[in-house]
Design an enzyme around this catalytic site. Structure first.
Site, PDB file in Angstrom:
ATOM      1  N   VAL A   1      -0.797  44.469  27.888  1.00 20.00           N
ATOM      2  CA  VAL A   1       0.218  43.725  28.653  1.00 20.00           C
ATOM      3  C   VAL A   1       1.581  44.419  28.520  1.00 20.00           C
ATOM      4  CG1 VAL A   1       1.316  41.470  29.003  1.00 20.00           C
ATOM      5  CG2 VAL A   1      -1.102  41.587  28.408  1.00 20.00           C
ATOM      6  N   GLY A   2       1.802  45.085  27.396  1.00 21.68           N
ATOM      7  CA  GLY A   2       3.043  45.864  27.228  1.00 21.68           C
ATOM      8  C   GLY A   2       3.218  46.865  28.366  1.00 21.68           C
TER       9      GLY A   2
ATOM     10  N   GLY B   1       3.416  41.416  22.145  1.00 26.83           N
ATOM     11  CA  GLY B   1       2.051  41.126  22.580  1.00 26.83           C
ATOM     12  C   GLY B   1       1.201  42.379  22.519  1.00 26.83           C
ATOM     13  N   SER B   2       0.172  42.397  23.339  1.00 29.58           N
ATOM     14  CA  SER B   2      -0.807  43.493  23.260  1.00 29.58           C
ATOM     15  C   SER B   2      -0.298  44.745  23.982  1.00 29.58           C
ATOM     16  CB  SER B   2      -2.112  43.033  23.903  1.00 29.58           C
ATOM     17  OG  SER B   2      -1.861  42.674  25.248  1.00 29.58           O
ATOM     18  N   PRO B   3      -0.789  45.922  23.583  1.00 25.34           N
ATOM     19  CA  PRO B   3      -0.410  47.143  24.298  1.00 25.34           C
ATOM     20  C   PRO B   3      -0.762  47.072  25.784  1.00 25.34           C
ATOM     21  CG  PRO B   3      -1.444  47.687  22.192  1.00 25.34           C
ATOM     22  CD  PRO B   3      -1.586  46.203  22.376  1.00 25.34           C
TER      23      PRO B   3
ATOM     24  N   GLU C   1       7.144  45.091  21.269  1.00 21.78           N
ATOM     25  CA  GLU C   1       6.557  44.916  19.932  1.00 21.78           C
ATOM     26  C   GLU C   1       5.067  44.694  20.160  1.00 21.78           C
ATOM     27  OE1 GLU C   1       8.020  45.108  17.026  1.00 21.78           O
ATOM     28  OE2 GLU C   1      10.159  44.910  17.425  1.00 21.78           O
TER      29      GLU C   1
ATOM     30  N   CYS D   1      -0.297  40.798  13.789  1.00 28.56           N
ATOM     31  CA  CYS D   1      -0.165  42.149  14.370  1.00 28.56           C
ATOM     32  C   CYS D   1      -0.201  43.222  13.294  1.00 28.56           C
ATOM     33  CB  CYS D   1       1.131  42.239  15.156  1.00 28.56           C
ATOM     34  SG  CYS D   1       2.589  41.803  14.203  1.00 28.56           S
TER      35      CYS D   1
END
Ligand code: NAD
Length: 481
Positions: free
Chosen positions: A207-208, A203-205, A225, A259
């Site tokens: 939420v990462g 997902g997105s940085p 990822e 992505c």
């Protein structure tokens, strides 16, 4: 198999309790799976692969219902990567599971050593909406190959695909081995309170970071990822037509919601006009007449209104700041439709140059010295992918060696994702760890060192330190220095 395929959500307190019970049942199962054989795991993968093939129509229907994803793109980007991942793991698993002998180093003479892989245990896979089937089942294949149990949390933004995954996996596994939990951020955060042995997040940085913070509480290992802005360099030595064709496909497949989609392009000044013209031609040959594009079944849609508004806002901001549209939008505002759009004269301070675009807009910037793009790329967070179009080998090597990116293609776009022998992952802001093939298997395994003593020199390293042992230690230090 599993008859209780109702969605689990953590909205109610009772469901939170249910998640805890589910987790505990998976812990018990994970202990039992530690000794599962390669043949048993391969049999599970074979069933998954077969059912995937049989359920292709259902995959098509779910992807179409969620974002009008074209049938051919569903085959190439959702089904093919999953069956290819399973196929590869089935062929290689026995050798991946075999302990790897390690020769003794000089100090370790008299020992035998090996690296064994063991399952991590109970794993959480959190997946995004943009390739909802591929990015859920691809990691799942690796997790099963490595002998784990899995709770899968698909994206709430593609609800038809999430329900498909729930029913599909319930046919294959009992809930104590693989379970799907549906829900949004709140549900994910409830799940993240559990002490998973491994968390695989795509997902997105932004939420990462939340996922990694939650993992830190239990020191759960993570694979992240993530995304970001993936740049492209088109040098004057490039084959322009081929560069334009592959880039137009890579950018506008899945409506730019990929992505590793080329996010923005640096093109050499000398070929800029020719390149833009070649892009226009490539778009015509990929998607036909622009005025009929809204009816072309090969062109995907933006996933929801929120993302549609976000992408339009990026476009409006760029235009306000002076961007020109050599290939512009076509006026069909309904149905979250946005035509492939190329932008030139984009200011480096425009929002489109700061955020991941994740939509069908491609800024094209010009350069006359490769130092410019290298410096600009290095000034941004490390991208997930970096693409180079050139025939000048020195330039290719210069860019590869002086930049950092999760992965790269030279004279191609995105295809590294499909190469089963290559690691797929980002660096720092674009990700931590790898997936795919053996790398995916290792992500879901712990590599355990085992040293067996036969007649080692260990007795020389422990007290009492007499003249002989001290002399030996001094000798060893001098010898190895
Ligand atoms: P996202 O980060 O918004 O959501 C991913 C998952 O996290 C979803 O399951 C969602 O429910 C959950 N989630 C969302 N907000 C959360 C929160 N506050 N707390 C806990 N969980 C939360 O990402 P997305 O919009 O689904 O996907 C797009 C992003 O993913 C892009 O940045 C893209 O580049 C990236 N991506 C990366 C890869 C890769 O392989 N590296 C692949 C696909 C997408």
């Amino acid at each position: 198999m599993n008859s209780t395929a109702r969605p689990i959500s953590a909205d109610a307190e009772s469901d939170t309790g249910r998640l805890h019970r589910l987790f505990e049942s998976q812990q018990a199962k994970a202990r039992a799976l530690r000794t599962s054989s390669a043949a048993e795991r391969v049999a599970k993968l074979a069933r998954l692969r077969k059912l995937m093939f049989e359920k292709r129509e259902a995959v098509h229907a779910a992807c179409h219902a969620d974002f009008a994803k074209p049938a051919a793109e569903v085959e190439v980007t959702e089904i093919l990567p999953v069956v290819a991942e399973a196929h590869h793991a089935m062929r290689k698993l026995k050798s991946w599971m075999k302990p790897k002998r390690k020769r003794p180093t000089l100090l370790m003479l008299g020992t035998r050593a090996e690296v064994r892989t063991e399952p991590r245990g109970v794993c959480l896979i959190i997946s995004p909406w943009n390739y909802p089937i591929n990015l859920s089942l691809g990691p799942l294949v690796s997790a099963i190959a490595a002998g784990n149990t899995v709770i899968l949390k698909p994206s709430e933004m593609t609800p038809h695909c999430a329900s498909f995954l729930q029913e599909f996996l319930a046919e294959l596994f009992d809930e104590d081995e693989v379970a799907v939990v549906q829900g949004a951020a709140e549900t994910t955060q409830t799940l993240l309170e559990l002490p998973f042995d491994h968390i695989f997040f795509t997902g997105s940085p932004a939420v990462g970071r939340i996922v990694m913070g939650a993992a830190a509480k239990h020191l759960s290992s993570v694979t992240l990822e993530l995304g970001g802005k993936s740049p492209v360099i088109v040098d004057r030595s490039a084959k322009i037509k081929s560069a334009a064709t592959t880039l137009m496909w890579g950018k506008f497949a899945n409506n730019g919601q990929t992505c590793i989609a080329p996010d923005y392009v640096y093109v050499h000044d000398e070929i800029r006009d020719e390149f833009v013209a070649a892009c226009r031609e490539a778009l015509d040959s990929l998607y036909g007449a622009r005025e009929k594009l809204a009816d072309n079944g090969d062109y995907c849609r933006i996933v929801n209104d929120k993302h549609y508004q976000r992408v339009r806002a990026l476009l409006d901001d760029a235009i306000e700041r002076g961007a020109k549209l050599p290939v512009g939008t076509v006026p069909a505002n309904e149905d979250r439709f946005l035509a492939p759009t190329l932008l030139t004269q984009v200011g480096e301070n425009a929002r489109i140059m700061e955020e991941e675009i994740f939509g069908p807009l491609m800024p094209i910037l010009a350069f006359d010295d490769i130092e410019g793009p290298i410096a600009a790329i290095n000034a941004r967070p490390k991208p997930l992918a970096l693409y180079i179009y050139a025939t000048d080998k020195n330039l290719i090597e210069t860019v590869l060696s002086r930049t950092s990116a999760g992965g790269s293609c030279v004279n191609q776009t995105m295809m590294h994702f499909l190469h089963g022998q290559l690691p797929f992952g980002g660096v720092n802001n674009s990700g931590i760890g790898n997936s795919h093939g053996h790398y995916g298997y290792l992500a879901f395994s712990h590599e355990r060192s085992v040293l067996r003593d036969r007649f080692s020199l260990a007795f020389l390293f422990r007290p009492p330190y007499n003249a002989f042992t001290r002399a030996f230690i001094r000798f060893a230090v001098r010898w190895l220095s």
